[in-house]
Design a protein around this motif. Structure first.
Motif, PDB file in Angstrom:
ATOM      1  N   THR A   1       1.010  -1.182  -0.192  1.00  0.00           N
ATOM      2  CA  THR A   1       0.176   0.246   0.378  1.00  0.00           C
ATOM      3  C   THR A   1       0.879   1.337  -0.199  1.00  0.00           C
ATOM      4  O   THR A   1       1.792   1.487   0.591  1.00  0.00           O
ATOM      5  CB  THR A   1      -1.292  -0.351   1.638  1.00  0.00           C
ATOM      6  OG1 THR A   1      -0.177   0.456   2.527  1.00  0.00           O
ATOM      7  CG2 THR A   1      -1.866  -1.068   0.994  1.00  0.00           C
ATOM      8  N   ASN A   2       0.188   2.319  -0.677  1.00  0.00           N
ATOM      9  CA  ASN A   2       0.987   3.483  -0.933  1.00  0.00           C
ATOM     10  C   ASN A   2      -0.082   4.553  -0.176  1.00  0.00           C
ATOM     11  O   ASN A   2      -0.956   4.234  -0.359  1.00  0.00           O
ATOM     12  CB  ASN A   2       1.437   4.359  -2.253  1.00  0.00           C
ATOM     13  CG  ASN A   2       2.761   3.058  -2.274  1.00  0.00           C
ATOM     14  OD1 ASN A   2       3.241   2.697  -1.352  1.00  0.00           O
ATOM     15  ND2 ASN A   2       3.545   2.775  -3.631  1.00  0.00           N
ATOM     16  N   GLY A   3       0.885   6.167   0.332  1.00  0.00           N
ATOM     17  CA  GLY A   3      -0.320   6.454   1.002  1.00  0.00           C
ATOM     18  C   GLY A   3      -0.667   6.551   1.882  1.00  0.00           C
ATOM     19  O   GLY A   3      -0.114   6.863   3.077  1.00  0.00           O
ATOM     20  N   GLY A   4      -2.142   6.916   1.897  1.00  0.00           N
ATOM     21  CA  GLY A   4      -2.929   7.192   3.277  1.00  0.00           C
ATOM     22  C   GLY A   4      -2.592   9.041   3.654  1.00  0.00           C
ATOM     23  O   GLY A   4      -3.119   9.406   4.678  1.00  0.00           O
ATOM     24  N   SER A   5      -2.406   9.809   2.740  1.00  0.00           N
ATOM     25  CA  SER A   5      -2.589  11.381   3.381  1.00  0.00           C
ATOM     26  C   SER A   5      -2.349  12.017   1.851  1.00  0.00           C
ATOM     27  O   SER A   5      -3.125  11.253   0.743  1.00  0.00           O
ATOM     28  CB  SER A   5      -1.181  11.880   3.733  1.00  0.00           C
ATOM     29  OG  SER A   5      -0.119  11.481   2.999  1.00  0.00           O
TER      30      SER A   5
ATOM     31  N   ARG B   1      -1.190  12.656  -4.826  1.00  0.00           N
ATOM     32  CA  ARG B   1      -1.606  12.003  -5.833  1.00  0.00           C
ATOM     33  C   ARG B   1      -1.532  10.358  -5.708  1.00  0.00           C
ATOM     34  O   ARG B   1      -1.969   9.449  -6.427  1.00  0.00           O
ATOM     35  CB  ARG B   1       0.072  12.156  -6.921  1.00  0.00           C
ATOM     36  CG  ARG B   1       0.074  13.212  -7.546  1.00  0.00           C
ATOM     37  CD  ARG B   1       0.708  13.927  -8.680  1.00  0.00           C
ATOM     38  NE  ARG B   1       0.134  12.949  -9.656  1.00  0.00           N
ATOM     39  CZ  ARG B   1       1.408  12.820 -10.957  1.00  0.00           C
ATOM     40  NH1 ARG B   1       2.239  13.658 -10.946  1.00  0.00           N
ATOM     41  NH2 ARG B   1       0.273  12.412 -12.349  1.00  0.00           N
ATOM     42  N   VAL B   2      -0.686   9.642  -4.920  1.00  0.00           N
ATOM     43  CA  VAL B   2      -0.593   8.281  -4.505  1.00  0.00           C
ATOM     44  C   VAL B   2      -1.529   7.767  -3.204  1.00  0.00           C
ATOM     45  O   VAL B   2      -1.473   6.906  -2.370  1.00  0.00           O
ATOM     46  CB  VAL B   2       1.157   7.492  -4.139  1.00  0.00           C
ATOM     47  CG1 VAL B   2       1.003   7.797  -5.821  1.00  0.00           C
ATOM     48  CG2 VAL B   2       2.237   8.403  -3.501  1.00  0.00           C
ATOM     49  N   ALA B   3      -2.877   8.697  -3.416  1.00  0.00           N
ATOM     50  CA  ALA B   3      -2.797   8.893  -1.341  1.00  0.00           C
ATOM     51  C   ALA B   3      -4.076   7.479  -1.633  1.00  0.00           C
ATOM     52  O   ALA B   3      -4.962   6.905  -2.711  1.00  0.00           O
ATOM     53  CB  ALA B   3      -4.369   9.815  -1.590  1.00  0.00           C
ATOM     54  N   TYR B   4      -3.962   6.459  -1.350  1.00  0.00           N
ATOM     55  CA  TYR B   4      -4.428   5.120  -0.722  1.00  0.00           C
ATOM     56  C   TYR B   4      -4.148   4.791  -1.791  1.00  0.00           C
ATOM     57  O   TYR B   4      -5.214   4.029  -2.081  1.00  0.00           O
ATOM     58  CB  TYR B   4      -6.865   5.403  -0.259  1.00  0.00           C
ATOM     59  CG  TYR B   4      -6.426   7.458   0.728  1.00  0.00           C
ATOM     60  CD1 TYR B   4      -6.416   6.234   1.524  1.00  0.00           C
ATOM     61  CD2 TYR B   4      -6.728   8.072  -0.087  1.00  0.00           C
ATOM     62  CE1 TYR B   4      -6.861   6.844   3.067  1.00  0.00           C
ATOM     63  CE2 TYR B   4      -7.565   9.068   1.922  1.00  0.00           C
ATOM     64  CZ  TYR B   4      -6.826   8.565   2.793  1.00  0.00           C
ATOM     65  OH  TYR B   4      -6.933   9.456   3.432  1.00  0.00           O
TER      66      TYR B   4
ATOM     67  N   ASN C   1      -8.449   2.750  -3.355  1.00  0.00           N
ATOM     68  CA  ASN C   1     -10.158   2.802  -2.721  1.00  0.00           C
ATOM     69  C   ASN C   1      -9.773   2.971  -1.458  1.00  0.00           C
ATOM     70  O   ASN C   1      -9.056   2.503  -0.605  1.00  0.00           O
ATOM     71  CB  ASN C   1     -10.374   1.627  -3.124  1.00  0.00           C
ATOM     72  CG  ASN C   1     -11.712   1.547  -2.898  1.00  0.00           C
ATOM     73  OD1 ASN C   1     -11.666   0.971  -1.500  1.00  0.00           O
ATOM     74  ND2 ASN C   1     -12.407   1.478  -3.451  1.00  0.00           N
ATOM     75  N   LYS C   2      -9.462   4.104  -0.640  1.00  0.00           N
ATOM     76  CA  LYS C   2      -9.622   4.852   0.790  1.00  0.00           C
ATOM     77  C   LYS C   2     -10.174   2.611   1.648  1.00  0.00           C
ATOM     78  O   LYS C   2      -9.428   2.919   2.482  1.00  0.00           O
ATOM     79  CB  LYS C   2     -10.417   5.642   1.194  1.00  0.00           C
ATOM     80  CG  LYS C   2     -10.242   6.101   2.398  1.00  0.00           C
ATOM     81  CD  LYS C   2     -11.007   6.979   2.686  1.00  0.00           C
ATOM     82  CE  LYS C   2     -10.339   7.812   4.598  1.00  0.00           C
ATOM     83  NZ  LYS C   2     -11.059   9.146   4.937  1.00  0.00           N
TER      84      LYS C   2
END
Length: 396
Positions: A235-239, A242-245, A287-288
């Protein structure tokens, strides 16, 4: 008068309660000599009270007559929530058990007994087990005659007199002149009888867009994805960014790529497929809900934290365990020409290695976990290898 008390209750069986493993009968101690000390008198009367109240001796701080057969607190046992040290097993845990008929099942402990012990211990170690028990603990074993190399005619005669097939012996008997490597210890666990019909990924709220909906997926389709993601994904991102969730899986072996394609096509999310000039393919989706579910339940923040959650292990049938295991190995597993009957699964997560071992055992296979002598080249992390015997349907 101690002697009068002993004569009055001489028919009572002190220690006849099921203190730990067996319902063993013990008689009152005999007092010899002209005088009996006050300490012995007190102990004898306490044991009489214990018998009259149907209590085991350890409840009155006396365990001398009890069947104190137990595991060391650090020895792990397979439960429906995974491998658990004996020291933290609870009465609501369902523990893998095997009966006299060889059938495996799950059962909850009737009671948990903890006591201090000073004395010799028996260590039974091998490729598929690492157990430390008191000498009087019963073990379900069979003797491996293929690995037996007698050092004398007397030793060969003694070994051949031992019973064939699975049977119970006290752990002390395993050290009676023979190497514990010649003993196979039973390694059983049954999968759930019914299994799961589907797996649900909960929905979640989003700040500026519509909420992510809840998704319910067929169990087999989801297990295939989870096997590939645990082995080859992250998984990448989370904030904000451009690569969130982002959830992704990669693969570069040409023969495997069509299998990966079929797995992602069966899922309700629209994975983006990108193939680079070298032939490697990467599937990704933003997809969050899926992102948070994988991070929360499967430790998806870092590969060394990955795991199979206990609720999933506890509810998979043997066939479903086999599906998840097959797709895990499709990602990070391999066979060698020297050992075609044994597949190996490699991971930097010790928890995932333990979970894969439990998964294989519940699928009816023998499995063991060892730490590799090599480490990862980029992060210098230890590597754990799960060895799985695919030619053995009766675990040992």
């Amino acid at each position: 008068d101690v002697r009068r008390a002993i004569r009055r209750y001489e028919g009572w069986a002190i220690g006849s309660n099921a203190v730990h493993n067996d319902c063993e009968e013990w008689k009152l101690m005999e007092f010899r000599g002209a005088n009996v000390s006050q300490e012995d008198s007190r102990r004898a009367l306490l044991l009489i009270v214990a018998a009259g109240c149907n209590l085991p001796e350890y409840m009155i701080a006396d365990g001398s007559n009890s069947n104190l057969a137990c595991y060391a607190e650090g020895t792990e046992v397979l439960t429906k929530r995974g491998w658990v040290p004996h020291g933290i097993v609870q009465t609501d845990d369902e523990v893998a058990c095997v009966g006299e008929d060889g059938r495996s099942t799950w059962a909850r402990p009737e009671a948990i007994h903890v006591f201090d012990y000073t004395g010799p211990m028996v260590h039974v170690g091998g490729k598929h087990h690492d157990i430390l028990v008191t000498p009087n603990h019963r073990m379900r074993v069979r003797y491996n005659r293929r690995q037996f190399k007698p050092r004398s005619g007397r030793e060969q005669f003694q070994f051949m007199r031992r019973p064939e097939g699975w049977h119970f012996v006290e752990a002390a008997a395993l050290l009676d002149g023979f190497d514990c490597r010649r003993v196979e210890v039973a390694q059983h666990a049954a999968g759930a009888e019914i299994g799961l019909e589907s797996i649900t990924v909960p929905g979640c709220e989003r700040k500026t867009r519509r909420p992510c909906p809840e998704m319910t997926i067929k169990t087999e389709d989801m297990l295939k994805f989870l096997g590939l993601w645990l082995s080859e994904g992250g998984t990448n991102g989370g904030s904000s960014g451009r690569v969130a969730y982002t959830v992704y899986v990669g693969q570069k072996t040409p023969d495997k790529i069509p299998i990966f394609d079929a797995v992602f096509e069966a899922l309700p999310w629209n994975f983006y497929r990108y193939a680079d000039p070298t032939g490697s393919v990467r599937w990704s989706v933003s997809n969050k809900a899926l992102f948070h579910w994988l991070r929360t339940e499967f430790g998806g923040e870092r590969s060394r934290f990955k795991r199979i959650p206990s609720w999933l292990l506890a509810n998979l049938s043997p066939d479903q365990c086999s599906v998840l295991l097959r797709y895990l190995v499709l990602g990070d597993g391999y066979w060698t020409k020297q050992q075609p009957w044994c597949m190996q699964y490699r991971t930097t997560s010790r928890r995932l290695a333990d979970d894969v071992q439990a998964l294989a055992i519940r699928a009816g296979l023998a499995a063991s976990v060892v730490e590799s002598s090599s480490r990862t080249t980029t992060t210098d992390l230890p590597v754990w290898v799960v060895y799985i015997r695919i030619d053995r349907t009766e675990p040992a």
